[in-house]
Motif scaffolding. Structure first.
Motif, PDB file in Angstrom:
ATOM      1  N   VAL A  27      -7.329 -11.655 -10.509  1.00 53.20           N
ATOM      2  CA  VAL A  27      -6.543 -10.904  -8.800  1.00 53.20           C
ATOM      3  C   VAL A  27      -5.148 -11.248  -9.112  1.00 53.20           C
ATOM      4  O   VAL A  27      -3.996  -9.929  -8.895  1.00 53.20           O
ATOM      5  CB  VAL A  27      -6.527 -12.099  -7.880  1.00 53.20           C
ATOM      6  N   GLN A  28      -4.189 -12.041  -9.972  1.00 52.92           N
ATOM      7  CA  GLN A  28      -2.747 -12.450  -9.681  1.00 52.92           C
ATOM      8  C   GLN A  28      -1.712 -11.341 -10.946  1.00 52.92           C
ATOM      9  O   GLN A  28      -0.945 -11.189 -11.130  1.00 52.92           O
ATOM     10  CB  GLN A  28      -2.321 -14.078 -10.063  1.00 52.92           C
ATOM     11  N   GLY A  66      -3.725  -7.362  -9.325  1.00 50.12           N
ATOM     12  CA  GLY A  66      -3.887  -6.881  -7.509  1.00 50.12           C
ATOM     13  C   GLY A  66      -5.233  -6.294  -7.821  1.00 50.12           C
ATOM     14  O   GLY A  66      -6.028  -5.387  -6.410  1.00 50.12           O
ATOM     15  N   GLU A  83      -8.648  -7.029  -5.523  1.00 45.99           N
ATOM     16  CA  GLU A  83      -9.792  -8.052  -4.323  1.00 45.99           C
ATOM     17  C   GLU A  83     -10.294  -9.390  -4.830  1.00 45.99           C
ATOM     18  O   GLU A  83     -10.531  -9.219  -5.922  1.00 45.99           O
ATOM     19  CB  GLU A  83     -10.669  -7.443  -3.673  1.00 45.99           C
ATOM     20  N   SER A  84     -10.203 -10.328  -4.579  1.00 43.34           N
ATOM     21  CA  SER A  84     -11.000 -11.574  -4.744  1.00 43.34           C
ATOM     22  C   SER A  84     -12.242 -11.388  -5.350  1.00 43.34           C
ATOM     23  O   SER A  84     -12.053 -12.116  -6.250  1.00 43.34           O
ATOM     24  CB  SER A  84     -10.679 -12.675  -3.365  1.00 43.34           C
ATOM     25  N   LYS A  92      -3.101   1.627  -1.587  1.00 47.51           N
ATOM     26  CA  LYS A  92      -2.539   0.445  -0.144  1.00 47.51           C
ATOM     27  C   LYS A  92      -2.107  -0.289  -0.806  1.00 47.51           C
ATOM     28  O   LYS A  92      -1.244  -0.642  -1.704  1.00 47.51           O
ATOM     29  CB  LYS A  92      -4.340  -0.126   0.221  1.00 47.51           C
ATOM     30  N   ARG A  93      -1.832  -1.683   0.518  1.00 49.74           N
ATOM     31  CA  ARG A  93      -0.756  -2.345   0.835  1.00 49.74           C
ATOM     32  C   ARG A  93      -1.398  -3.479  -0.377  1.00 49.74           C
ATOM     33  O   ARG A  93      -0.923  -4.349  -1.494  1.00 49.74           O
ATOM     34  CB  ARG A  93       0.118  -3.298   1.459  1.00 49.74           C
ATOM     35  N   TRP A  94      -2.238  -3.200   0.104  1.00 49.85           N
ATOM     36  CA  TRP A  94      -3.587  -5.337  -1.120  1.00 49.85           C
ATOM     37  C   TRP A  94      -5.186  -4.421  -0.833  1.00 49.85           C
ATOM     38  O   TRP A  94      -5.462  -3.770   0.149  1.00 49.85           O
ATOM     39  CB  TRP A  94      -4.117  -6.198  -0.361  1.00 49.85           C
ATOM     40  N   PRO A  95      -5.674  -3.768  -2.076  1.00 46.82           N
ATOM     41  CA  PRO A  95      -5.520  -4.581  -3.564  1.00 46.82           C
ATOM     42  C   PRO A  95      -5.244  -2.959  -3.513  1.00 46.82           C
ATOM     43  O   PRO A  95      -5.239  -2.157  -3.565  1.00 46.82           O
ATOM     44  CB  PRO A  95      -7.004  -4.397  -4.180  1.00 46.82           C
ATOM     45  N   ILE A  96      -4.232  -3.900  -4.748  1.00 44.64           N
ATOM     46  CA  ILE A  96      -3.635  -2.851  -5.747  1.00 44.64           C
ATOM     47  C   ILE A  96      -4.141  -2.108  -6.176  1.00 44.64           C
ATOM     48  O   ILE A  96      -3.680  -0.333  -6.515  1.00 44.64           O
ATOM     49  CB  ILE A  96      -2.143  -3.631  -6.461  1.00 44.64           C
TER      50      ILE A  96
END
Length: 599
Positions: A356-357, A360, A362-363, A389-393
């Motif tokens: 994740v870190q 980027g 999704e968990s 998208k802004r999240w997830p990268i």
């Protein structure tokens, strides 16, 4: 613990279970399983048996079993039937990702120097004269099923480890040899996750016909099974409606009255073949062996049959030991106890956090990658596409409700996947979790594979057709769609028929007798709802029985009738039309005339 199961066999199985959990910790984990107790005398009976397992396991015991009160059992498993429940016993067993475990074993073998060939079948055994003039097996004639090319593989020793196909290979060696394999079909079904708690399974050790039924959380869904009935050996086993209904019936016996177990909630169903064996060296050749059997033929063919996933390493050890003895092969003692499988080396329970870190993801996707690929998850993350998208990268999902991403298709090809069936069933588990979701993902999966493998348009069509056939017959899509077509007699009350006709005609403004994508789009635009055209096509296709690109009134009424009977659930078209109808009603002008006609 049944008294006729030898102590040594139980001890070995428990030791191998502990090894399995350590050799591939990313693919396997302990799972608590509940035995609900409905008669007081059963409590000490099952308690003694389970405690004996704990005792035999010794230091390898996963976690100690324990007794639950009725209140505590219902707290942990609220779906459980309450009446006559007196308590429960919880014991621990192992659960693993069988498809990935199989691949991890092959990849680990390759890492240590084995040469592997997938999509390959044996056509015949090669023989040559040995000492004393007897013919000895010296290799096999193989066929690449993708290209049709045949080739020979020479070997000092040939091992037959082909599961249900054991006897067909033994008869290549000696046509007169009696069968030792008694194939048994076991059907499993997958239902929505809300049918079971996230981390608690259920076992019924004595069903109405004596078979064992389990009910387990799996991949955020619920898996239930299994049946046990004689079957013919086939590469394409098919689940039957009778077996599916048997499992549903047993599930209903254990769930509360407030939980409606619907046929329409079966998201996937499949049949597997279990190769039960008789020991040809035993005096009683009719009795089935509870353990695996290793035999050596007069020509030197080594056969291993029977057994189970838990003891796969011990089966391999015994088989290689027999090969070393029979063929005087230079080899030392077995080295596989404690050997970690592919992906286990750099895995840790918190590995997903780094995914994740650092990337980027999704968990949920990161957790899935970590628990599937272990330390190799970083290789998948590196090739994941940017989402924009802004999240997830990174990490574009194949279907929105499952954590499988497009990069896994690319990575699957790098691990020698060559068919779309392989991707939807074994490299991802989409086909086993939801056949409709798997079908929706198929076009994109084939496009990605085509790019990686340079497929032509004809090859893409062939792969799509083969995968859809697989879903239709082997993964329960046929019996699922049959629930709609079988309900052709529309058993609705006249008032319900009128209500559903009105709903249908809100979309069929022109009174054509059918609705198309354009009709649905028009209604959605009137209530300011945007929906992708491909998604709309998929939604209508679920109900379009004659596949003519339109949903007729009769088809819609059949759908609503099937929903009322519980044969069909989760129909997106039904939900969409009901939601649109309610939205349109709310938008109607509210009359302002006073009832009395005053000022």
């Amino acid at each position: 613990w049944k008294p006729d199961i030898p102590y040594r066999m139980v001890k070995e199985a428990l030791e191998e279970r502990a090894h399995l959990l350590k050799s591939a910790p990313h693919l396997s984990a302990p799972l608590p399983i509940m035995l609900p107790i409905y008669k007081w005398w059963q409590l000490p009976y099952y308690w003694v048996g389970i405690k004996l397992y704990d005792l035999v396991a010794g230091s390898q015991c996963l976690k100690s079993s324990y007794v639950l009160t009725k209140a505590r059992a219902l707290e942990l498993f609220p779906m459980l039937r309450r009446d006559r429940l007196v308590g429960a016993i919880v014991y621990y067993d192992g659960q693993h990702n069988d498809a990935r475990m199989n691949l991890a074993i092959a990849l680990t073998a390759a890492r240590y120097g084995a040469v592997t060939a997938n999509y390959t079948e044996v056509q015949q055994l090669l023989k040559e004269p040995g000492t004393g003039g007897r013919l000895r097996v010296c290799g096999v004639r193989c066929r690449d099923v993708l290209t049709g090319k045949e080739f020979d593989v020479r070997a000092k020793c040939v091992i037959n480890a082909t599961g249900p196909f054991t006897d067909s290979v033994r008869k290549m060696d000696d046509e007169k040899v009696p069968n030792i394999c008694q194939p048994s079909a076991g059907v499993h079904i997958v239902m929505p996750g809300y049918y079971s708690p996230d981390n608690m399974g259920l076992l019924d050790p004595a069903t109405s016909d004596g078979r064992v039924i389990f009910f387990l959380p799996w991949e955020k869904m619920t898996i239930a099974g299994t049946t046990d009935s004689p079957t013919d050996v086939t590469s394409h086993p098919i689940p039957t409606e009778e077996d599916i209904n048997f499992i549903l019936s047993e599930v209903r016996n254990y769930l509360g009255a407030d939980v409606e177990v619907r046929r329409g909630d079966v998201l996937a169903a499949w049949s597997g073949i279990r190769p039960l064996v008789t020991n040809p060296d035993s005096k009683d050749t009719q009795s089935l062996s509870r353990n695996h059997v290793v035999t050596v033929s007069d020509s030197g063919l080594i056969t291993v049959a029977g057994g189970k996933w838990t003891t796969y390493r011990a089966m391999a050890r015994d088989t290689i030991d027999a090969a070393v003895r029979e063929h005087s092969l230079p080899a030392g003692s077995c080295q596989t106890m404690g050997l970690q499988l592919e992906g286990a080396q750099d895995w840790s329970p918190t590995l997903y956090i780094r995914l994740v870190q650092d990337y980027g993801l999704e968990s949920e996707v990161a957790q899935h990658l970590a628990s599937t690929y272990g330390g190799k998850a970083f290789e998948v993350a590196k090739i994941a596409q940017v989402t924009g998208k802004r999240w997830p990268i990174v990490g574009k999902r194949l279907v929105s409700e499952f954590p499988y991403i497009e990069a896994e298709v690319v990575y699957g090809v790098k691990e020698y996947a060559r068919t779309a069936v392989d991707i939807i069933s074994r490299r991802t588990r989409l086909a086993f979790l939801n056949v409709q979701a798997a079908e929706e993902a198929l076009p994109r999966i084939v496009d990605i594979m085509a790019k990686e493998l340079n497929w032509c348009e004809q090859k893409k069509k062939e792969q799509l057709e083969a995968a859809r056939t697989f879903l239709y017959y082997e993964m329960g899509y046929k019996v699922k769609t049959d629930q709609l077509t079988d309900s052709s007699e529309i058993s609705l009350l006249p008032a319900d028929i009128e209500r559903y006709k009105k709903r249908f005609h809100m979309f069929d403004k022109d009174k054509k007798g059918f609705i198309t994508i354009l009709d649905v789009q028009r209604v959605l635009q009137s209530i300011s709802v945007q929906m992708d055209e491909n998604t709309l096509h998929e939604i209508l296709n679920e109900v379009d029985l004659n596949k003519n690109g339109q949903v007729e009134l009769n088809e819609f009424l059949q759908l609503m009738s099937a929903i009322q009977k519980g044969r069909v659930s989760g129909s997106r078209l039904a939900v969409l039309m009901k939601s649109a109808e309610e939205n349109l009603r709310r938008r109607q002008a509210i009359p302002v005339d006073r009832s009395g006609g005053g000022l």
